[in-house]
Design an enzyme around this catalytic site. Structure first.
Site, mmCIF file in Angstrom:
data_model
loop_
_atom_site.group_PDB
_atom_site.id
_atom_site.type_symbol
_atom_site.label_atom_id
_atom_site.label_comp_id
_atom_site.label_asym_id
_atom_site.label_seq_id
_atom_site.Cartn_x
_atom_site.Cartn_y
_atom_site.Cartn_z
ATOM 1 N N LYS A 154 -19.531 10.523 -24.189
ATOM 2 C CA LYS A 154 -20.278 11.724 -23.805
ATOM 3 C C LYS A 154 -19.473 12.558 -22.800
ATOM 4 O O LYS A 154 -19.289 13.767 -22.993
ATOM 5 C CB LYS A 154 -21.623 11.330 -23.168
ATOM 6 C CG LYS A 154 -22.322 12.473 -22.439
ATOM 7 C CD LYS A 154 -23.634 12.071 -21.826
ATOM 8 C CE LYS A 154 -23.604 11.677 -20.377
ATOM 9 N NZ LYS A 154 -23.480 12.761 -19.391
ATOM 10 N N CYS A 183 -28.655 15.329 -14.413
ATOM 11 C CA CYS A 183 -29.687 14.434 -13.863
ATOM 12 C C CYS A 183 -29.817 14.643 -12.348
ATOM 13 O O CYS A 183 -28.810 14.866 -11.662
ATOM 14 C CB CYS A 183 -29.314 12.977 -14.131
ATOM 15 S SG CYS A 183 -29.472 12.495 -15.847
ATOM 16 N N ASP A 187 -18.746 22.748 -4.584
ATOM 17 C CA ASP A 187 -17.837 23.401 -3.625
ATOM 18 C C ASP A 187 -16.356 23.180 -3.946
ATOM 19 O O ASP A 187 -15.530 24.069 -3.729
ATOM 20 C CB ASP A 187 -18.160 22.918 -2.198
ATOM 21 C CG ASP A 187 -18.129 21.402 -2.085
ATOM 22 O OD1 ASP A 187 -18.920 20.737 -2.777
ATOM 23 O OD2 ASP A 187 -17.283 20.871 -1.343
ATOM 24 N N ARG A 203 -30.067 11.993 -24.219
ATOM 25 C CA ARG A 203 -28.976 12.896 -23.811
ATOM 26 C C ARG A 203 -27.635 12.195 -23.887
ATOM 27 O O ARG A 203 -26.601 12.845 -24.040
ATOM 28 C CB ARG A 203 -29.195 13.336 -22.350
ATOM 29 C CG ARG A 203 -30.187 14.447 -22.199
ATOM 30 C CD ARG A 203 -30.197 14.939 -20.782
ATOM 31 N NE ARG A 203 -28.824 15.229 -20.343
ATOM 32 C CZ ARG A 203 -28.471 15.503 -19.113
ATOM 33 N NH1 ARG A 203 -29.387 15.518 -18.180
ATOM 34 N NH2 ARG A 203 -27.229 15.762 -18.808
HETATM 35 N N1 EPU Z 1 -19.011 16.278 -5.129
HETATM 36 C C1 EPU Z 1 -19.045 17.168 -4.092
HETATM 37 N N2 EPU Z 1 -18.511 18.416 -4.286
HETATM 38 C C2 EPU Z 1 -17.967 18.780 -5.468
HETATM 39 C C3 EPU Z 1 -17.931 17.863 -6.531
HETATM 40 C C4 EPU Z 1 -18.467 16.608 -6.334
HETATM 41 O O1 EPU Z 1 -19.555 16.869 -3.012
HETATM 42 O O2 EPU Z 1 -17.518 19.932 -5.575
HETATM 43 C C5 EPU Z 1 -19.597 14.933 -4.960
HETATM 44 C C6 EPU Z 1 -20.820 14.738 -5.854
HETATM 45 O O3 EPU Z 1 -21.984 15.226 -5.226
HETATM 46 C C7 EPU Z 1 -20.836 13.252 -6.058
HETATM 47 C C8 EPU Z 1 -19.349 12.890 -6.087
HETATM 48 O O4 EPU Z 1 -18.678 13.967 -5.432
HETATM 49 O O5 EPU Z 1 -21.448 12.656 -4.962
HETATM 50 C C9 EPU Z 1 -18.748 12.671 -7.450
HETATM 51 O O6 EPU Z 1 -19.028 13.782 -8.272
HETATM 52 P P1 EPU Z 1 -18.147 14.157 -9.553
HETATM 53 O O7 EPU Z 1 -17.802 15.605 -9.442
HETATM 54 O O8 EPU Z 1 -17.055 13.183 -9.726
HETATM 55 O O9 EPU Z 1 -19.205 13.965 -10.715
HETATM 56 P P2 EPU Z 1 -19.525 14.964 -11.910
HETATM 57 O O10 EPU Z 1 -18.274 15.531 -12.449
HETATM 58 O O11 EPU Z 1 -20.618 15.869 -11.524
HETATM 59 C C10 EPU Z 1 -19.232 13.135 -13.768
HETATM 60 C C11 EPU Z 1 -20.116 12.599 -14.851
HETATM 61 C C12 EPU Z 1 -21.205 11.747 -14.235
HETATM 62 C C13 EPU Z 1 -20.570 10.626 -13.407
HETATM 63 C C14 EPU Z 1 -19.595 11.209 -12.377
HETATM 64 C C15 EPU Z 1 -18.846 10.153 -11.602
HETATM 65 C C16 EPU Z 1 -19.996 14.325 -16.526
HETATM 66 C C17 EPU Z 1 -20.668 15.404 -17.269
HETATM 67 N N3 EPU Z 1 -20.706 13.694 -15.587
HETATM 68 O O12 EPU Z 1 -20.097 13.922 -12.951
HETATM 69 O O13 EPU Z 1 -21.922 11.177 -15.304
HETATM 70 O O14 EPU Z 1 -21.568 9.919 -12.731
HETATM 71 O O15 EPU Z 1 -18.648 12.071 -13.045
HETATM 72 O O16 EPU Z 1 -18.148 9.314 -12.459
HETATM 73 O O17 EPU Z 1 -18.856 13.982 -16.787
HETATM 74 C C18 EPU Z 1 -23.785 10.256 -16.401
HETATM 75 O O18 EPU Z 1 -23.114 10.254 -17.440
HETATM 76 O O19 EPU Z 1 -24.896 9.666 -16.301
HETATM 77 C C19 EPU Z 1 -23.274 10.989 -15.236
HETATM 78 C C20 EPU Z 1 -24.056 11.358 -14.227
#
Ligand code: EPU
Length: 416
Positions: free
Chosen positions: A22, A116, A124, A397
């Site tokens: 996914k 979610c 940011d 999803r």
């Molecule tokens: N964060 C910040 N600022 C940012 C970006 C991230 O503070 O600009 C924080 C987030 O709040 C979080 C942490 O950094 O606490 C990690 O966030 P990340 O950006 O790595 O996560 P994401 O890209 O939003 C993806 C997956 C998630 C998975 C995370 C971590 C997708 C669409 N989603 O999210 O998947 O948990 O990486 O591996 O790729 C899931 O599939 O259930 C899911 C939530």
């Protein structure tokens, strides 16, 4: 509203095949619009997040054809329109379109993405990268206007190895002028999959899978064919299920090294498994011992498997500790897990102490989020009696044909 009904305690044998990832597919599809010709992507999972992305592609006047597990995307007539708020809000990955549209047109207007509600999830770091590449970012409530006369390569240090910010920076810089360097980049396999895809189109990305990624901007991206990697979170979910109920259950078409953080913990708890090149075969044992986990960026224990791991820990003797370090609100499944008979205490929404082993009883429960829903589903499979899970839109999803895959190996599970 659809629900999933499960009669617990049935042993599972046979084979479950893992679908495409996914979190890779939802980035590859928005990446495809950067291509100046037609692209084909295979091993696309059949999940509702892909339907949501297809809706956005159609809205942007892109031609998309989906047959079995393959999509063909022709963006030759794409229009740079603002994606409506309700489309952006359906999933996190909608903001990958923001990055690709910015990379392609140097201007984009979009709403804050959905996903979610497992924590604050700010963007940011992505906005910092856009500014560093020379764009101006105007924020009006939850709407963003990002504009650049020209995107120029730059050095960007991410405050945390964010998956989303790493992919967004790659997408926005792949056609920028000159060299971009991302430091403290995320190392998840999905990032490697996206970078490889762009490289097959002619992009010049090096270092994906390490914490320093270098992107030399190119003017043109040509046609390409690419395959989505196996979903390591889906694979891990079924490996956990096999550890609890497997009788020679084989989880097939996965990459074992992608879930080593999980399999090493299961082995430490006493699970016996045979790990092959692209499969894992498991037979459940009667007794497991408590183990501790702490969620970390890849290659650490994935936060996305933390909730599915909880039902396993309820069946381990002793006290297990789970520390969640990525999200602020990823224990919403614990309320219903305790209602089913578990003994779990959560402190400050960061640490859970699980005292096992406790038998679980079937109940009416709710999927609070995607992985929380998977966790309830595993509880239901090992519980006495029948469990009904509502709010299953979250599960659908991210898990391709989950009811069919589990029924085929002997689970009593139905979508009602
Ligand atoms: N964060 C910040 N600022 C940012 C970006 C991230 O503070 O600009 C924080 C987030 O709040 C979080 C942490 O950094 O606490 C990690 O966030 P990340 O950006 O790595 O996560 P994401 O890209 O939003 C993806 C997956 C998630 C998975 C995370 C971590 C997708 C669409 N989603 O999210 O998947 O948990 O990486 O591996 O790729 C899931 O599939 O259930 C899911 C939530």
């Amino acid at each position: 509203m659809a629900k999933i009904k499960i009669e617990g305690k049935h042993k599972l044998s046979g084979e479950i095949c893992i679908s495409g990832a996914k979190n890779s597919a939802v980035a590859l599809i928005p990446a495809a619009i950067l291509c100046d010709e037609i692209v084909k992507i295979s091993n696309i999972p059949n999940i509702s997040d892909i339907d949501s992305l297809e809706e956005i592609l159609v809205y942007l006047n892109t031609k998309i054809e989906r047959t079995n597990d393959t999509v063909t995307i022709d963006s030759s007539k794409i229009e740079n329109k603002e994606i409506p708020e309700e489309m952006s809000q359906k999933l996190r990955a909608s903001y990958y379109f923001m990055a690709s549209l910015l990379g392609k047109f140097k201007h984009v207007e979009m709403y804050f993405p959905g996903g979610c509600t497992i924590g604050e999830r700010p963007i940011d770091q992505t906005l910092k990268a856009y500014r560093s590449l020379g764009a101006t970012v105007t924020i009006e409530d939850n709407r963003y206007i990002v504009d650049a006369k020209e995107l120029k390569g730059s050095k960007i240090y991410l405050d945390m190895p964010s998956v989303g910010a790493t992919i967004n920076t790659i997408l926005a810089s792949v056609k920028a002028k000159g060299k971009t360097i991302i430091e403290n980049a995320a190392k998840e396999p999905e990032i490697v999959n996206v970078a490889t895809f762009l490289n097959t189109m002619g992009a010049k990305i090096k270092g994906a899978g390490t914490n320093v990624i270098t992107i030399m901007g190119v003017d043109y991206l040509h046609k390409s064919f690419h395959e989505v990697i196996p979903d390591r979170i889906e694979a891990g979910t079924y490996v956990i299920i096999g550890s609890l109920l497997g009788e020679n259950l084989t989880i097939n078409k996965l990459i074992p090294s992608h879930i080593e953080a999980l399999t090493s913990k299961l082995i430490e708890a006493g699970v016996n498994m045979t790990i092959g090149d692209d499969y894992i075969t498991i037979s459940a044992a009667d007794n497991y011992k408590a183990v501790d986990i702490k969620t970390l960026p890849y290659p650490g224990f994935p936060t996305d498997l933390q909730q599915p791991f909880i039902p396993f820990l309820t069946q381990c003797r002793g006290i297990s500790t789970v520390e969640e370090t990525i999200y602020e609100n990823r224990f919403q499944n614990i309320y219903d897990t305790n209602r089913m008979g578990a003994n779990i205490i959560v402190k400050n929404n960061r640490i859970a102490k699980i005292k096992g082993a406790t038998p679980l009883q079937g109940k009416n429960v709710t999927a609070t989020d995607l992985r929380g829903g998977a966790s309830m589903l595993i509880c239901a499979l090992i519980a006495d009696g029948t469990t009904t899970i509502d709010n299953i839109k979250y599960i659908l999803r991210g898990y391709d044909n989950i009811c069919e895959k589990l029924s085929k190996v002997g689970a009593k599970i139905e979508l009602i």
